[in-house]
Structure formats: structure tokens, C-alpha cells
Design an enzyme around this catalytic site. Structure first.
Site, PDB file in Angstrom:
ATOM      1  N   LYS B 196       0.855  -1.191   0.000  1.00  0.00           N
ATOM      2  CA  LYS B 196       0.000   0.000   0.000  1.00  0.00           C
ATOM      3  C   LYS B 196       0.890   1.240   0.000  1.00  0.00           C
ATOM      4  CE  LYS B 196      -1.874   2.853   2.449  1.00  0.00           C
ATOM      5  NZ  LYS B 196      -1.791   4.345   2.349  1.00  0.00           N
ATOM      6  N   GLU B 270       9.372   0.650  10.973  1.00  0.00           N
ATOM      7  CA  GLU B 270      10.452   1.617  10.796  1.00  0.00           C
ATOM      8  C   GLU B 270       9.791   2.970  10.901  1.00  0.00           C
ATOM      9  OE1 GLU B 270      12.440   4.218   9.778  1.00  0.00           O
ATOM     10  OE2 GLU B 270      12.788   3.552   7.731  1.00  0.00           O
ATOM     11  N   CYS B 304      13.303  10.020   7.707  1.00  0.00           N
ATOM     12  CA  CYS B 304      13.131   9.613   9.103  1.00  0.00           C
ATOM     13  C   CYS B 304      14.446   9.655   9.861  1.00  0.00           C
ATOM     14  CB  CYS B 304      12.504   8.223   9.176  1.00  0.00           C
ATOM     15  SG  CYS B 304      13.285   7.077   8.050  1.00  0.00           S
ATOM     16  N   GLU B 401       9.683  15.337  15.947  1.00  0.00           N
ATOM     17  CA  GLU B 401      10.119  15.181  14.561  1.00  0.00           C
ATOM     18  C   GLU B 401       9.376  16.191  13.687  1.00  0.00           C
ATOM     19  OE1 GLU B 401       9.010  11.532  12.519  1.00  0.00           O
ATOM     20  OE2 GLU B 401      10.995  11.446  11.602  1.00  0.00           O
TER      21      GLU B 401
END
Lengths: 338, 490, 291
Positions: B196, B270, B304, B401
Site C-alpha cells: 500500500k 520503521e 526519518c 520530529e
């Protein structure tokens, strides 16, 4: 190695005596050294930040992917033409060869008088007076390689005599070679001394200091050699003689530009960079100009602070410029082969 | 550095202004509509709904993409199961290997097409999609292809078996590359996949579907269902999925872990990061500055593992920031398809809004923002490369983040303090260390609680090298032999 | 029997052992003051400390404090300490055999065999400490001028919901600490006595204080607190009752804990290194290669 010598001992006198070109006096140099923890030259050179090979090469490779098109390309090509030190440094260089070279330097493209001239011709000292005569009334300068070029393996007195002869004959610029053996042996003071003495011998002539980076083995050595040359009064630092492989590479040029930038930042004195050896295509030349463009302030994008030492490069610059303007590629015989 | 030299540094203005150098769009033909890729062909979604994907650099619609519902997901999982039972798990490893090698080769052959499409749909500079995303995607397939017939050498223990159907949900920051990270090891291990892609960047995965068809991969071995969060939720919750792999936000990762609680189904995550990039006073300084820039401004900071916290030894902090600003001034922001663009578009309006919000919080909390003042295009989503100084460890921008081109600079005094500050985060994905002293690098690497430690480099990736996080950055590794283990049963 | 604390043949009243929690290297009562009764080796009832949420908190703090010390020891050193555990259990084999016999419903002779297996299992795991790196590490041939290696490092603070048997407890605890993790052992109610005796072996085995913490209590009551505690990095739920596992895993997601669940039917099966690998993180380090 006999241990570090205090800097004052090796070169202060040379600087003090040298007064002919005020702008060339690295007045900030000794001030710069004094506050360092170790005022000796080796201590100073060791205090320079290390150079990471992989990181430096990656940055140079990234900049090499810049795509220069359209008007920017024409500007880059014409700027590059103006920066060429058209060079012949062979044992069989005859007066005839040098006359042809000078003619080419003055008017690289006879069909288009708007092109050029190049910055200088670069020749051996014995041909300087001939070249000066050929280039009279032209802005093209005469650069002479000296100091027992290319190996530099002669006593200092001989090297200085070599320089004095070239200057005497009218050389506008002197391209000296550093003592690479002394540098590799750690005798930095010796290298500095020679640069300073040659600078003194140059009088009003511009001094380009050839590091011969292909023999220096590491980027850290190239960085140190750059600083020694600049501290010694170099007007330009130059990559290579053209007689040793590898000659100029993009990472080496980038590193030297960074050294020049640091030195300028610390002392305010702009030092030029000359890349020489193995630069044959316009594409190569443009890559070097991209390095200049993205590493140094705008004033370096001029022949007064950036040069290409080359011979066959000039024709490719002409071919590419023609293509860019007229939309068709030139043929191999459209330009003379000097 | 003296004040005078600071002044001189500001003189930098490029002598040559580069003319536009756009990569041609003509190489890629984008369809008006993309259906779901199920059982080897493109099929209409059951409810017939579509959503549009846009070019974030211009806000122009690029295409309509099918919205997969639970029913479509179910069909895809069933197709994958059938392909697993009847074809893929029975096929000798060397045959599976050749299919995966084929995919790698076709990606290389169609590299430019993929790069252009990726930059159009994602907003990342063509320089990066061309030189990083696409070649690496091919490399991951090439690397894992070679494992397919060597599974008995993966590690100690009995000969491993594939798990079954892998449900894989990937993010929008590296759409094609993340698809490769997920599909390649899964297929090599003998699993079949339902992938996906993210709703803002589905196109490169759909082009990959085309490549998979060209490679003649048996129908159902790879299925691609497009949609947003609900589609992903349906996929991970599907009981027919034996293994879930997710790359994305920590928030969604936690939700998935909860969904799978007690199911016995395998999971790797992750997730986010807030990596420290640590610069000591003996660093190779020019390369360190490049590493800082590459660490946070690569892919607009949509990474990331981005080095979003710069920890500089106090003694050189001012000098580093000065050098960084000078370097940032030469970053070129603009048209992602221009070959000279360094900073592309922010991927979506939502992400742009988040970056703005966190930047404002940063300023409100007392940090000082600086950006090079580059011109932003009028249309599209843009944020200039920004560096915050006067950031304290307690500030929001030092902890959350941001996932954008925003760097927070803090200082440290000693190696121990550097480690302490670097580890003082709920994340643990990556870290950078810059020093010329080898023993200190190893000392730091030993103590940093991060899955990847880049020493004197940053943001390097390789299929042979395991990647993944500690703590709330997730678990499981992608890349290398370790990455294969996540897709094998013993 | 001499070790029966309740009475001896000579009519002497035995001296019973107070069964406490083991936190930060010390034997402490539950801060809640609670105990619960569990059957002792001679049919008597023994009161065992019943850990509370605050005891969990204290154990986690102690474990976190100890993590750098335990994980920072050389693998050789850790191996010796695990081997020392084997020595300590061997020297108390009679005490353990009696506890095992009553707990696992076998004869003392059979129980002795299980104690010996447990001793041998500590020895087996002791040997792993300095071999794990060889097994799980790799030098990665990346396509570029970089030296790139990956190595296993401990996950950190791991809470272990232990099974009831000595061999089971040994397996889950030894594998966790062998990898360099610090442990909080949450005993299964029926394993309380074995666990507290094991704590005594830990206390005399040169483990730094806090490396192994032992909590006795009611799993059902502690599962939420332990599973959701953000200071815990990993959870081994192999010994958790099946009906508690969903809640545990679900709570674990709040801080993305690593959850390991091994449905071992028989702990007498040969041990597997997969338990040791369950709580390691793979750390990858890159460095340029240049001159």
C-alpha cells in the site's frame, strides 16, 4: 627532521624585505600564526582541520552534476576562454611554435574577433623575451615556469637565478614549483622559505605556486602545501605542472579553493587558483567554474583570480561556444591546433 | 573567526546564474486513471471511487488513483495467498531469483522514466530521484534477488520457510525506494505481497506494477492497493496477512502494533526519528558542514533518519553555524525537475502546515530562525532551508520530529554530554559523529542508542547494510542478511 | 530433612526464610506491605512479598541505572558471572530440588535432575555472551568507499514474565542477561519460591546491583503496569497466561516495546539461541575509507 623551526627564523625577514607589491604582502599571516597554540609552522599546519577524502570527493562529484545551459553556458565558455593560460612546455618548443601560440592567444578565433584574448601564454623562461615581443600591445600576459621546473631539483640559488632570468626577460608571471620532497619529509620551513625567496625574486611579477598535487599523496598534504604557499606570498596556487599524473582533479581544485577561501576569510587577501593538466574539454572547464561559483565569492570568477593551464582545451571551448551560439558543431579543422 | 571575516563571508553571490535546466517530462506518460493492481492486472476498485494525486511543486493534478476499500484489500490478500500457495512458495529459489533480477534490470532500463515520475509526484529534486532513489531501488532488488536461492545460509537454525502473505505499508518520502525495501526481501524469502503506497505518492509504485508485468512475475505475487489510512488499516488488520511491515510515523506504528497484539502475526516497524548529528572541534570541518547539509536538507528533510538536531562542541559552535549559513546560501530551491535544484517542494499541504506550526513553536519558545532568504515559487508547497539557533534541549523543536528542512542547533561540552544529549529522545534511528579521532568515533558509536551511526558521513544507504531503529523508532531491520530474517519463519 | 525450615526430627523448630522482593541488589519487602501465601516444600504455607506498581517502578529505575554497568562489562566478564550463577545454583541444588519437587509434583530425585538441567542451561547461556557478536554481526559489503559493520547490542531493560518452572525461569532470565540486557523478572505465582531462591543465587553471583530484579506477586495485577511502563524496552511474555497476552502486547505498543513470545510447551527441549537474539538491537556503523 630536526624539529620545528620557529616561523620567524625562516621567513619573517623575507616578508619584511619584500615591498614592491603592497597588495601581495601577506601582512595578516604572521599575526595569524601568533595566537595559535604552537607558533611553529608545523604546529600551525597540524592545527588545520583534517580533510576527509570520501566527503571531499563526494562534494566535488555532486557539483560535477550541475547542468549549465543556454546563456549561462555561453557566459561560462567565454569566461573560461578568458582564463586560459595557453601553455607549451616541451623540450622541442621552437620560436616558431611560440609565435604561433602567441597569435592564437591574442585572437583564438580569427573568424570572431569578439572571442578572447586568453589570459596568458605559459612557456619556459628562455622563450619569454620572444613571447613578450609577440604579445606587445596585447593584454595577454607572459607566464614563465621557473625554479627548475618541473621537478624543482636544483639548489635554491639556481632556482632564484631561473626566476630572476625570467623576470629580467619580462615575464609578467612566474609559475614556480614547490619542493615536494621537503614537504613529504616534513621540512615545511624549507618549502616556505623557498616560496618567500622566490616571491622576493619575482619583484613585480605575479607568483603562481605549483603544488604538484599528484605527488603529495594526501589531501591533507595538499591543504598544508596550499597554506604554505599562501603564507609565503603566492598570488596564485596552482595544482600541477602537467608533467605528473594525476594532474588537476575536481576534488583537489575544490580543496584548494576552500583553502583560498579560509585564507581570505582570515587575512582579507584574495589568492587565485590555477588548475592545470588534463583539462581538455569545455565540459571539464565548466565543472571547474561551477566549483568556483559555489565555493568562492564572485570576484574569483575572473582571470585575475582563476586560470586554466591548458593547450587543447581552448579549441574545445571555441567549438562549444560556436555550437551554443550557432546551433551547429564546428569541425576539427575550424581552429588552429596550437 | 573574526567579525571581519564573517562580513567577508557574506560577499558570496554566484557570479554565474544558472539557466533553467529542466529534465524532460516527455519520457513519462501518466495515465488519466490508475486502477488497483491485483492478481497481475489492473482492476476497477469495487466501490468505483478514485482520489487525485497532485504535483506538490505546482498543485496541478497528475492523475486519478483508485481508492481501495476493505473488499479490494481482501481480494488482493486472497490473490496473494493463492499465488503463495500455488506458485511462489513452490518455485525453486533460483527461479524466484531470476524474476527479482529481472525487476532490477527493468528498473535500471526505465530509470529516467521512474525518476521523472517520482519527482513529479513527490516534489523531490530530480538530482536525488535520478542519483539516489532509483539506482538504490534497483540495487535492493538486485541484492535480494541473489538471496532467493541461498536461504539456508541466512543464519543458524533449521532451513527457514517463507511466512506467507506480507502486508506492506510505505510512506511518501521515498515512494519507489521504500517499495523496493519492502518487496525485494519479501519476494526473495518466498512470500507474496500486498503493498500500500502513500496516498500522496502512489504513481511510482503503479509504474513499478507495470514493470512487474513486464518482468512476467506470476499474477498475485505482488499486488498494489492504493488509498489512504483506512486502506492501510484494512491491510494490516487482515487476518490473511502473516507479516506486516510498516514504514511511517511513530503514531501510526503504535496503532498497528496494538492492532496486531496477541495475533501472533509478525511485525516490523520503521518509524520516526530525531537524530543527533554530533560535530567535534577536530572534525574535518568542510566535510562536516556538507554532512550537516546533507543530513537535514536531503529530500527537504523528509527523511526519518534526518540529522535534525545538530550538536556542536561549544568551542566551535559559532564557526560552524557561520559556515553552515554560507553553505545554505548556495542551496538552490525550486523546480524539482530542474537538474540544478537542491531543494524541492514539500510533499503536501498538510506537511507544510506541520512544518510551519513547529517552526512557529520554535520561535515562540525562544529559538532563533535563520534561512537563506531564497525566493519561494508562488504556487506549490515550499519551505526554505532553515536553521534554528538558541535551541535548548527542552524545546519542542529539539524533541519532536518536524520532517522538514528545519535544523535545530545545540551545543555540548564533552563527549559524555554529547552522548547524553543525543540519546535524550524517545527515538533511536540514527546518529552522526564528526571527528578525526578514530578511538572517539568507536567510543561514541558504542554509546549512541541508534540503529545506524554515520561517522564522518551521513545519510548513506546500501542494500547490504541493515537499517532500522532503537526505541520508538521501531524494530526490525531492512537491508542485508538481517533484513531477510524479518520475512522468514523457522 | 535438614533443610525443612518448619521442624526437624530432633524437635527443633526450623528457622524460615522471609521471602522478599529483590530490587537493586537488595532484598526488600513490597512497599505496599502486602504478601500472599504459597505452598512451601513441606506442605506448609509460605508468605511471599506481593509486588505493587511502585515496586515495579523501583525495579525499573534500578535496572535503568544498572544498564550501562552491566551492558558495559566485557562479554568475557558477563560470561563469567553467568557461569557463577551455575555454580551458585549447583551449590544450593538441594534447596532448589525440594522447591522444584513440590512445585512440579515430582520426586526429589527427579527434581534434582531438573536442577542439574538448569545449572547446565546457565552454563550454556554463559558461553553465548562472547559468541553472540560472531553470530549476529556482519561486515557489509556496501557499494562505496565505506567500512560498514553491524553488531548486536542489548535492547536495554527487559521485563520477563517468567514461567513457573525452574528450568523455564532459567531459560528466560539467562538468555536475556546473556545478551547484555538488564532484567526485571516477574515471577509466575506458582514460581515464587523458586524465583526468590534464584534471587539469592543472583545476589552471590557478582551481578551488579539492579542487573537482575525479581518481583513476586500476581501477574494479572502487574501486567498492565509492567507492559505499559515507558522505562522498559522489551517484554518477554513467554510465561504470561495466554489470556493476558493481548493486554500486555497492546500496552507494550505505547512505547514500541519489543515483545517476544515463545510458546514453549516443554522447557526441557534443547535451548535455542533465538531467545538470546530476541532482545538485541542491530547497530550499523558507517565510516569512509580514505587517506
Amino acid at each position: 627532521m630536526t624539529g620545528p623551526k620557529p616561523l620567524g627564523e625562516v621567513g619573517e625577514a623575507a616578508i619584511a624585505k619584500h615591498t614592491s607589491r603592497a597588495s601581495a604582502i601577506p601582512s595578516g599571516a604572521d599575526q595569524l600564526l601568533r595566537p595559535r597554540a604552537d607558533s611553529s609552522l608545523p604546529g600551525f599546519l597540524r592545527s588545520l582541520p583534517g580533510v576527509d577524502q570520501v566527503g571531499l570527493e563526494a562534494r566535488a562529484a555532486a557539483l560535477a552534476t550541475r547542468s549549465i545551459k543556454a546563456g549561462a553556458k555561453i557566459l561560462a565558455l567565454e569566461t573560461a576562454i578568458s582564463m586560459v593560460d595557453l601553455t607549451t612546455l616541451e623540450g622541442d618548443d621552437t620560436p616558431g611554435k611560440v609565435r604561433a601560440l602567441c597569435a592564437k592567444a591574442k585572437a583564438p578565433d580569427p573568424a570572431d574577433p569578439g572571442v578572447g584574448p586568453v589570459a596568458a601564454v605559459c612557456i619556459y623562461p628562455d622563450l619569454v623575451s620572444l613571447a613578450k615581443a609577440e604579445l606587445a600591445n596585447s593584454p595577454v600576459l607572459v607566464a614563465a615556469v621557473a625554479t627548475a621546473f618541473p621537478s624543482g631539483r636544483s639548489p635554491l640559488s639556481v632556482k632564484l637565478a631561473d626566476v630572476e632570468a625570467a623576470v629580467e626577460a619580462g615575464a609578467d608571471e612566474v609559475d614556480m614549483v614547490i619542493d615536494r620532497a621537503a614537504l613529504l619529509a616534513g621540512d615545511y620551513a624549507r618549502v616556505l622559505l623557498e616560496v618567500r625567496e622566490v616571491k622576493k625574486a619575482c619583484g613585480g611579477a605575479h607568483l603562481k605556486v605549483i603544488l604538484e598535487t599528484g605527488e603529495l599523496a594526501t589531501y591533507d598534504n595538499i591543504n598544508r602545501a596550499s597554506w604554505i604557499a599562501m603564507l609565503g606570498g603566492a598570488d596564485f596556487i596552482k595544482t600541477s605542472t602537467g608533467k605528473v599524473a594525476p594532474a588537476s582533479t575536481l576534488p583537489v581544485a575544490l580543496l584548494m579553493m576552500e583553502a583560498v577561501r579560509e585564507y581570505h576569510g582570515e587575512t582579507g587577501r584574495p589568492v587565485g587558483v590555477k588548475v592545470a593538466g588534463g583539462i581538455r574539454t569545455a565540459k571539464d572547464a565548466i565543472r571547474y567554474l561551477v566549483l568556483v561559483n559555489e565555493t568562492l565569492p564572485g570576484q574569483w570568477m575572473s582571470k585575475s583570480l582563476f586560470r586554466f593551464g591548458a593547450s587543447s582545451l581552448l579549441n574545445d571551448l571555441l567549438v562549444q561556444r560556436y555550437k551554443q551560439i550557432h546551433g551547429v558543431y564546428g569541425g576539427p579543422d575550424d581552429y588552429s591546433l596550437e | 573567526m573574526t567579525t571581519a571575516s564573517n562580513e567577508r563571508m557574506k560577499e558570496v553571490s554566484p557570479a554565474i546564474e544558472y539557466a533553467p535546466a529542466p529534465e524532460s517530462r516527455a519520457i513519462v506518460s501518466i495515465r488519466e486513471r490508475y486502477q488497483l493492481f491485483i492478481n497481475g492486472s489492473f482492476v476497477e476498485p469495487q466501490e468505483g471511487k478514485y482520489f487525485s494525486t497532485i504535483n506538490p511543486a505546482t498543485e496541478e493534478p497528475l492523475s486519478e488513483v483508485a481508492l481501495a476499500t476493505e473488499i479490494d484489500v481482501d481480494l488482493a490478500v486472497m490473490a496473494a495467498r493463492r499465488a503463495f500457495d500455488e506458485v511462489w512458495s513452490r518455485m525453486p529459489g533460483r527461479e524466484r531469483a531470476k524474476y527479482i533480477f529481472r525487476i532490477a534490470r527493468i528498473i535500471q532500463e526505465r530509470a529516467r522514466e521512474l525518476a521523472v515520475l517520482e519527482s513529479l509526484d513527490n516534489g523531490k529534486p530530480i538530482r536525488e530521484s535520478r542519483d539516489v532513489d532509483v539506482p538504490l531501488a534497483a540495487a535492493y532488488f538486485f541484492y535480494y534477488a541473489g538471496w532467493a536461492d541461498k536461504l539456508e545460509y541466512v543464519g543458524p537454525g533449521p532451513v527457514p520457510r517463507p511466512i506467507g502473505v506480507a502486508g506492506q505499508v510505505i510512506p511518501w518520502n521515498f515512494p519507489l525506494l521504500m517499495a523496493a525495501w519492502k518487496l525485494a526481501p519479501a519476494l526473495a524469502a518466498g512470500n507474496t505481497c500486498v503493498l500500500k503506497p502513500a496516498e500522496t505518492t502512489p504513481l511510482s509504485a503503479l509504474l513499478l506494477a507495470d514493470i512487474i508485468q513486464q518482468a512476467e512475475l506470476p499474477p498475485g505475487v505482488v499486488n498494489i492497493v492504493t488509498g489512504a489510512g483506512e486502506t492501510g488499516a484494512a491491510l494490516v488488520a487482515h487476518p490473511g496477512v502473516g507479516k506486516v511491515a510498516f514504514t511511517g510515523s511513530t503514531e501510526v506504528g503504535k496503532r498497528i502494533q496494538r492492532t496486531l497484539a496477541g495475533s501472533g502475526r509478525r511485525l516490523t516497524l520503521e518509524l520516526g526519528g530525531k537524530a543527533a548529528n554530533i560535530v567535534f572541534d577536530d572534525a574535518p570541518i568542510n566535510q562536516a558542514v556538507e554532512g550537516i547539509v546533507n543530513g537535514i536538507y536531503f529530500n527537504q528533510g523528509h527523511v526519518c533518519c534526518a540529522g535534525s538536531r545538530l550538536l556542536v562542541q561549544e568551542s566551535i559552535a559559532e564557526e560552524i553555524v557561520e559556515r553552515l549559513r554560507r553553505r545554505m546560501a548556495s542551496l538552490r530551491l525550486g523546480d524539482p525537475l530542474d537538474k540544478n535544484t537542491d531543494i524541492g517542494a514539500i510533499n503536501s499541504a498538510g506537511q507544510l502546515e506541520k512544518i510551519h506550526r513547529l517552526s512557529k513553536t520554535g520561535e515562540a519558545e525562544g529559538a532563533v530562525a535563520w534561512s537563506s532568504g531564497c525566493m519561494l515559487p508562488e504556487r506549490g508547497y515550499w519551505f526554505p532551508p532553515t536553521v534554528f539557533t538558541k535551541v535548548e534541549p527542552a524545546h519542542t523543536i529539539a524533541r519532536e520530529e518536524i520532517f522538514g528542512p528545519v535544523l535545530s542547533v545545540m551545543t555540548f561540552r564533552t563527549p559524555a554530554e554529547a552522548v547524553q544529549r543525543a540519546n535524550n529522545t524517545v527515538y533511536g534511528l540514527s546518529a552522526g559523529v564528526w571527528t578525526e579521532k578514530g578511538s572517539r568515533i568507536l567510543w561514541m558509536a558504542e554509546r549512541l542508542r541508534a540503529g545506524v551511526v554515520w561517522a564522518n558521513t551521513y545519510n548513506r544507504f546500501d542494500p547490504a547494510s541493515p537499517f532500522g531503529g532503537f526505541k520508538e523508532s521501531g524494530f526490525g531491520r531492512e537491508g542485508g542478511r538481517h533484513g531477510l530474517e524479518s520475512y522468514l519463519d523457522r | 530433612m535438614a533443610s525443612n525450615p518448619t521442624s526437624t526430627g530432633s524437635g527443633r523448630l526450623g528457622v524460615a526464610k522471609t521471602r522478599k522482593l529483590f530490587i537493586d541488589g537488595a532484598f526488600v519487602r513490597s512497599e505496599s506491605g502486602r504478601t500472599f501465601a504459597t505452598p512451601g516444600p513441606s506442605g506448609n504455607e509460605v508468605n511471599v512479598a506481593m509486588a505493587s506498581r511502585k515496586d515495579v517502578r523501583d525495579a525499573v529505575s534500578a535496572a535503568r541505572r544498572c544498564l550501562p554497568a552491566w551492558s558495559g562489562l566485557t562479554a568475557y566478564n558477563r560470561g563469567q558471572i553467568l557461569y557463577r550463577m551455575a555454580e551458585m545454583i549447583e551449590s544450593r541444588s538441594l534447596e532448589f530440588a525440594e522447591l522444584v519437587a513440590v512445585r512440579e509434583g515430582c520426586t526429589v530425585a527427579e527434581a534434582k535432575g531438573r536442577v542439574e538441567m538448569s545449572v547446565d542451561r546457565w552454563v550454556w547461556y554463559a558461553g553465548w555472551t562472547d559468541k553472540l557478536g560472531n553470530l549476529a554481526a556482519s561486515v557489509n559489503p556496501v557499494a562505496g568507499p565505506y567500512f560498514n559493520f553491524s553488531l548486536p547490542v542489548p535492547t536495554g531493560v527487559v521485563a520477563v514474565f517468567a514461567p513457573a518452572s525452574l528450568l523455564g525461569i532459567t531459560s528466560v532470565l539467562a538468555s536475556t542477561v546473556a545478551a547484555g540486557n538488564v532484567a526485571i523478572l516477574v515471577a509466575e505465582e506458582r514460581g515464587s519460591l523458586v524465583s526468590t531462591s534464584l534471587a539469592e543465587a543472583v545476589a552471590t553471583s557478582d551481578f551488579p546491583a539492579g542487573a537482575v530484579n525479581v518481583l513476586t506477586g500476581i501477574q494479572d495485577e502487574l501486567v498492565e503496569t509492567v507492559s505499559s511502563h515507558r522505562g522498559i524496552d522489551g517484554l518477554d511474555i513467554s510465561g504470561l497466561a495466554p489470556e493476558l497476552r493481548v493486554a500486555s502486547e497492546s500496552a507494550a505498543s505505547s512505547s514500541v516495546k519489543r515483545v517476544f513470545s515463545e510458546s514453549v510447551v516443554e522447557w526441557t527441549e534443547p535451548p535455542s539461541v533465538s531467545r538470546v537474539l530476541a532482545f538485541v538491537e542491530v547497530k550499523t556503523v558507517w565510516h569512509p575509507i580514505g587517506i
